[in-house]
Design an enzyme around this catalytic site. Sequence first.
Site, short mmCIF file in Angstrom:
data_model
loop_
_atom_site.label_atom_id
_atom_site.label_comp_id
_atom_site.label_asym_id
_atom_site.label_seq_id
_atom_site.Cartn_x
_atom_site.Cartn_y
_atom_site.Cartn_z
N ASP A 1 60.77 40.46 39.72
CA ASP A 1 59.36 40.27 39.98
C ASP A 1 58.78 40.98 39.06
O ASP A 1 57.53 41.76 38.90
CB ASP A 1 58.68 40.78 41.48
CG ASP A 1 58.97 41.92 41.82
OD1 ASP A 1 59.17 43.63 41.33
OD2 ASP A 1 59.43 41.96 42.93
N GLU B 1 39.24 42.70 27.08
CA GLU B 1 38.76 42.64 28.77
C GLU B 1 38.78 41.37 28.87
O GLU B 1 38.76 40.35 28.39
CB GLU B 1 36.89 43.25 28.92
CG GLU B 1 36.98 42.82 29.99
CD GLU B 1 37.86 43.70 31.20
OE1 GLU B 1 38.57 43.28 31.90
OE2 GLU B 1 36.83 44.81 31.73
N ASP C 1 65.28 44.12 42.83
CA ASP C 1 64.16 45.01 42.53
C ASP C 1 64.64 46.53 42.59
O ASP C 1 65.90 46.75 42.79
CB ASP C 1 64.12 44.18 43.73
CG ASP C 1 61.92 44.79 43.70
OD1 ASP C 1 61.83 45.06 42.80
OD2 ASP C 1 61.37 45.00 44.45
N HIS D 1 33.69 51.55 26.70
CA HIS D 1 31.86 51.36 25.49
C HIS D 1 30.86 51.95 26.61
O HIS D 1 30.52 51.85 27.34
CB HIS D 1 32.01 50.10 25.15
CG HIS D 1 32.05 49.16 26.60
ND1 HIS D 1 30.76 48.61 26.91
CD2 HIS D 1 32.56 48.30 27.35
CE1 HIS D 1 30.82 47.90 28.08
NE2 HIS D 1 32.26 47.46 28.08
N ARG E 1 30.58 45.57 21.98
CA ARG E 1 30.38 46.25 22.51
C ARG E 1 31.16 47.57 22.43
O ARG E 1 31.42 48.87 22.37
CB ARG E 1 30.32 46.23 24.20
CG ARG E 1 31.18 45.61 24.92
CD ARG E 1 30.86 45.38 26.34
NE ARG E 1 32.35 44.38 26.68
CZ ARG E 1 32.31 43.37 26.77
NH1 ARG E 1 31.59 42.50 26.10
NH2 ARG E 1 33.16 42.76 27.94
N ASP F 1 63.82 43.40 47.39
CA ASP F 1 62.46 43.84 48.24
C ASP F 1 63.57 45.07 49.17
O ASP F 1 62.98 46.83 49.33
CB ASP F 1 61.72 44.57 48.15
CG ASP F 1 60.65 45.02 48.52
OD1 ASP F 1 59.93 45.96 47.38
OD2 ASP F 1 60.19 45.48 49.09
N GLU G 1 64.52 49.23 38.18
CA GLU G 1 64.56 47.62 38.52
C GLU G 1 66.03 47.74 37.08
O GLU G 1 66.21 46.70 37.34
CB GLU G 1 63.06 47.22 37.51
CG GLU G 1 61.88 47.30 38.27
CD GLU G 1 61.08 47.20 37.84
OE1 GLU G 1 59.93 46.85 38.42
OE2 GLU G 1 61.05 47.38 37.24
#
Length: 451
Positions: free
Chosen positions: A75, A330, A9, A254, A306, A124, A50
């Site tokens: 991760d 989205e 990590d 939008h 949109r 970590d 990383e």
Amino acid sequence: MREFIVEADGGSRGNPGPAGYGAVVSDAATGETLAEEAEFLGVVTNNVAEYWGLLAGLRAAHALDPTATVHVRMDSKLVVEQMSGRWKIKHPDMKPLATQARSVFPPDRVTYEWIPRERNKHADRLANEAMDAGTKGETWSPAMSRAELDTPSAVPEPSGPPGDATEGAARARAGGRVAGSGASGAAAGSRAAGAAPVPEKGAPSSEQRPAAPSEPQPVSTSGGATDKQQLSSAPGWSSAPDLGAPATFVLLRHGETPLTPQKRFSGSGGTNPSLSEAGREQARRAAEALARRGTVQAVVASPLARTRETAGIVAERLGLDVVIEDGLRETDFGAWEGLTFGEVRERHPDDLNAWLADPGAHPTGGGESFAETATRIAAAQEKLVAAYAGRTVLLVSHVTPIKTFIRLALGAPPESLFRMELSAASLSAVAYYADGNASVRLFNDTSHLRP
């Protein structure tokens, strides 16, 4: 043949910022820890830290047994996907990192697995210990315990986006402290794409690594003044003469749809509303503002109705074509599409609670988890930065991608998403430099929408 597990990590307290890595080598058969590595790296980005963690772990494993096979667990979705060959490495500063990692063992003796951050606690912890030691001017050693360090740790969570849903969802997630116009969910996945220049094999001391920029460029907030300099490739705090002009993303949410004032889940699933008349007027005003500044050289939009309509209005005014990028769409909210937050809580309380708590959870009926959305958006960012290097491009998108671009650029933790307001037809801007650094130029400006 002996098999090792390498868990690695890295993190940066800021992006870039004071950074460090940690790596653990253990015996795959017994689980015994065989080696621990950690180092303070000075000021670099998350991705660089990383990769150095990966390199340190592989080198430690090689020193134990150069004939072994290695299974790497990290991760960092970005590093895992790149090293597994599923994601192309286009950034010029990322390629040498991958080359160094692949040179430690023959590629057919190394496999990679993405794991959640909570399963990577050992590496970590080592990364945090190295950063804590470095900020005190000390050098990490295996004998050093966290109790001896009094500097609090703050490695950022893996990067990821919020959802373009309802204000209620964001407030539920953040304890009611959000002043946002769209809902935000938990974020997870890869950290910010891009990396700083890579030292040669054999890590240099922190004094040899690049120094931190001293004067960050301010971030304008909603209602703040905007001008040609803010939305162009003007020199920022992270630019340097040899870096060239950055790729600058002008991020336009939008305009309003009929669902926007009702605060309903509106993702990329079943609902695909067009703009309301109010939304079209917002798009026209944004177009005029961008035309006055005269800096946009290309227009890229999400494929949803949109965003395509908003982009079409702006592009016509600017005399440009619209390029569609699927990565900017989205999140798909499954069976929740078209519902309010209250309706979802009433009908699917268990699914909603799981979704708010776990970025890997899916909405009722399938859809897309926030972890999956994060991976998609990080890949889109890397692709677009490479495609529009040195140019200013308008990205017409949604709450999820725009907040994520901002968060990744700042190196901010996921909870920052719940403290951002992103209004319909608002403008934000981020510049991406050749060394992987990013500079936020503007956020949630709505001055062009005023009468």
